[in-house]
Every structure is written in C-alpha cells, then in structure tokens.
Design a protein around this motif. Structure first.
Motif: not given
Length: 407
Positions: A158-160, A156
C-alpha cells in the motif's frame, strides 16, 4: 551458550527473515502480473505457472545441492542460496513482463535451499538427544516468518508499490545471509570426498535403509494434503462471511494455524527427543486428520478458525519429526543428500497439492477439499502404522550405537 544452541537461535532469526521476506511477495504475484500488463483469465493461468515454477526447479535441483553440501559444507550452501536468492529477487522487481517473471522464478528455484540447508546444518551439528528440539525450534522461526510476511507485505504494498516489495525482500534475505556468514559456526564440516557419484547412485545408497524411502513418502503426503487445502481457504471464508471483511478473515484463518504451529513445534520436538520422534509423528498425524475432516461441515467462521488452530497444533509435530528421523537414519557422510531427496519429495507435494486441490474444488466444491485432505492424512496414518513403524523397529541397533559413538 553452546555452539549448537547458538546456531539454532541464529538460524531461527534468519529463517524468520527469509520466510517473512518470501511470503511478503507470494500473495501479491497475481496483482504484480496485472501491473505487468496481464489481464482477464490470463492472470490466473500465468499466476499458476509462476507460483509453481519455483517449486518445480527446487524439486529438480535439491538433490544436487544436497550432494554439494555433503562435499563442501552446509554453511556454504546456506550462503550460496542466501546471496543468490537476494540477487534474483531484487531483479524480479525489474521484470518487464510475465515471461521474464517466470524465468526469474525458475532461476530462484534453482538456487533456493536456504531453509533445507539450515535444517541439514542444525541436524548434523546438534547432539543426537537434542535434534528434535533443535529442529522444532527452527521450524518455529520459519512459521513465524510465514505468519508475519503477508501482513508486512500488505502494508508495504500500500505504501511503496509491488516492485519495491521485491527490493525489500531481497535486502532481508541478504541480511540473513550476512548474519549466517558472520555468526554461524559449522562444527561438523564434511571432509572432501574423492568418490564421485551421480544422483541415481546416491538415491540407491540413501534408500538402502528402508525407512528412509518410506519417510520420503510420508513427507510428500503431508504437503500434498495440506497444500491441497490451503490455497482455496480465502474462497471458503468468503462463503462463510457472505463477502464481508473477506481479506481480514482470510488472513486470520491461516495465521491462527501458523501461530499454533509456532508455539508447539519446540515442545513437540523435545517430546520426540524423549519419547521417540516416530511416536510424535504418528499421533500428530492422527490429530491432523481428525481436525481436517470436520472443516468440511462448519457453518460459522469461528468454527473454521478453531479447527484451523487445532490443526496447527498438530502440524507442529509432522515435518520436524520426519526431519529428526531422517537425521538418525541417514548414511554417514550423506546427511545433506538425504535431506536433498527428502526436500524434493516435499516440493513435489507442494506442486501437486494445489493442482489436484484446485481441480477437485472445481468439480465437487471447496468443502470437498477438507474431506480429501483428511483422507490423505488418514492414509498417511495407516502408512506410518503398518509400514514406517515396523521398519524403524527392525533397524540394526549396533548400527545406531556405532553412529552415536562416532559423533
């Protein structure tokens, strides 16, 4: 399904959510500090303070929340902690600098206690012959969450981004609190106590049964030894792998230990119910020491991973056995206060272990940590053998019979 079993499995899931959520953010605190503008050597200094802040205030306030649980109910303390931590952790995602982050971590420690309150509720609402199994199962849920949390947190992040992780963490804890509110039923609810006591008086009453004070020491030494080794495992992995795929292997090393812990905890808890939790504690302590010391001499990563797995099998019988014994020894009506003092001893070990371990590693190298941790565990073995077991043997049997009849 009986009420106590339903509580155990519901709290198993809730502890998985809470520990999974909390461990989603812990590995990334130094990186979050960099995002807040901290740079250079100051990152390590602030990270140390912010990591320990939560344990420090939890250490101070745990006996107080234990007293409140004995007076007003353990479920209420779970809800107090769950809803409170959800709010504080969501606010942590809006921190503006290291000072505000430190203050929020201190506040989180003040209101924390979801896991200890869950242990107290299960211990006081489970038939005596099943307490070991119930606490072992509960421990498995917490360990499973601690294994999965860093993995989900990394994905997460890395994504958010880091700030969003705090919001997701808060929501997970909020969901756990709502599940407890709706589905957990506390059968053994404390009656309102008119007697007003302070922490010193409570401590004297609790430790009047001499094995309890000794068990506090055992819990402290367990966490002091294990937490002294764990934080610097990534640095040791880095040396064994020549810097290749460090992040991956640094995640595998603690994960195999947690996986072994998760598998074996319920089985060791059931064995404690049958053969005595004190015996499980004694022999798993011997095993933990035996598998800690050789880690100082490994030359390949697979050797470290194998020894960490074996250590995890032994760890599954340590704190659950201590908690099971505390349930049997706690004065009637003071179970949560007893767990409060026990948790303070554990939090103290959580604080001091990494500090002393870091200092030792800087002086003698990372390998010395395993020798140090193993030596502390061996001291604990001797302490249990010559202090705890004889004290347990001298306990007044009619007292236990009367307590069992009361339940």
């Amino acid at each position: 399904m009986s009420s106590w079993k339903r509580n155990v499995w519901i709290l198993f899931v809730c502890q998985f959510l809470v520990l999974g959520a909390m461990t989603m953010i812990m590995p990334f605190l130094p990186l979050y500090l960099q995002e807040l503008g901290v740079a250079g050597k100051e990152v390590s200094i602030w990270a140390g303070f912010i990591f320990g802040a939560n344990f420090f205030t939890a250490f101070l306030f745990s006996p107080f929340w234990g007293r409140m649980a004995d007076r007003h109910g353990r479920k209420l303390m779970i809800l107090r902690s769950g809803f409170g931590m959800a709010v504080v952790i969501i606010l942590t995602g809006f921190a503006t600098g290291p000072v505000s982050l430190l203050l929020l971590r201190l506040l989180n420690g003040v209101i924390s206690g979801f896991i200890p309150a869950s242990i107290a509720l299960v211990a006081t609402n489970t038939p005596k012959k099943h307490v070991g199994y119930a606490l072992g199962t509960l421990n498995s849920g917490a360990v499973a969450g601690a294994i999965c949390g860093p993995l989900f947190g990394g994905i997460m992040a890395e994504s958010f981004g880091f700030r969003m992780i705090f919001n997701i963490t808060g929501v997970c804890i909020l969901i756990a609190a709502i599940v407890v509110l709706m589905f957990v039923k506390e059968e053994s609810i404390p009656t309102s106590q008119k007697e007003k006591t302070n922490a010193v008086q409570d401590f004297k009453r609790v430790t009047g049964n001499s094995p309890i004070l000794s068990l506090f020491v055992v819990g402290f030494l367990i966490q002091f030894a294990l937490l002294g080794m764990n934080p610097l495992i990534p640095l040791f992995v880095q040396k064994l792998t020549d810097g290749q795929n460090v992040a991956l292997f640094a995640g595998i090393a603690p994960s195999v230990m947690g996986f072994a812990n998760m598998i074996v905890s319920p089985k060791l808890g059931k064995l404690g119910d049958q053969k005595g939790s004190q015996n499980v504690l004694y022999y798993t302590l011997i095993g933990a020491a035996a598998f800690s010391i050789p880690q100082a001499f490994v030359v390949d990563l697979w050797q470290l991973i194998a020894l960490r797995f074996m250590l995890g099998l032994c760890i599954g019988g340590l704190l659950p056995s201590v908690n099971s014994l505390i349930k049997k020894l706690a004065p009637e009506g003071m179970e949560s206060r007893t767990y409060g003092f026990s948790n303070s001893a554990v939090y103290l070990g959580n604080m001091l272990g990494p500090v002393i371990g870091g200092w030792l590693a800087s002086m003698a190298g990372t390998r010395a940590l395993f020798l140090f941790g193993g030596a502390i565990l061996l001291i604990n073995v001797v302490f249990v053998k010559w202090k705890v077991l004889p004290e347990l043997g001298r306990q007044n049997k009619p007292y236990y019979q009367a307590k069992e009849a009361f339940h």
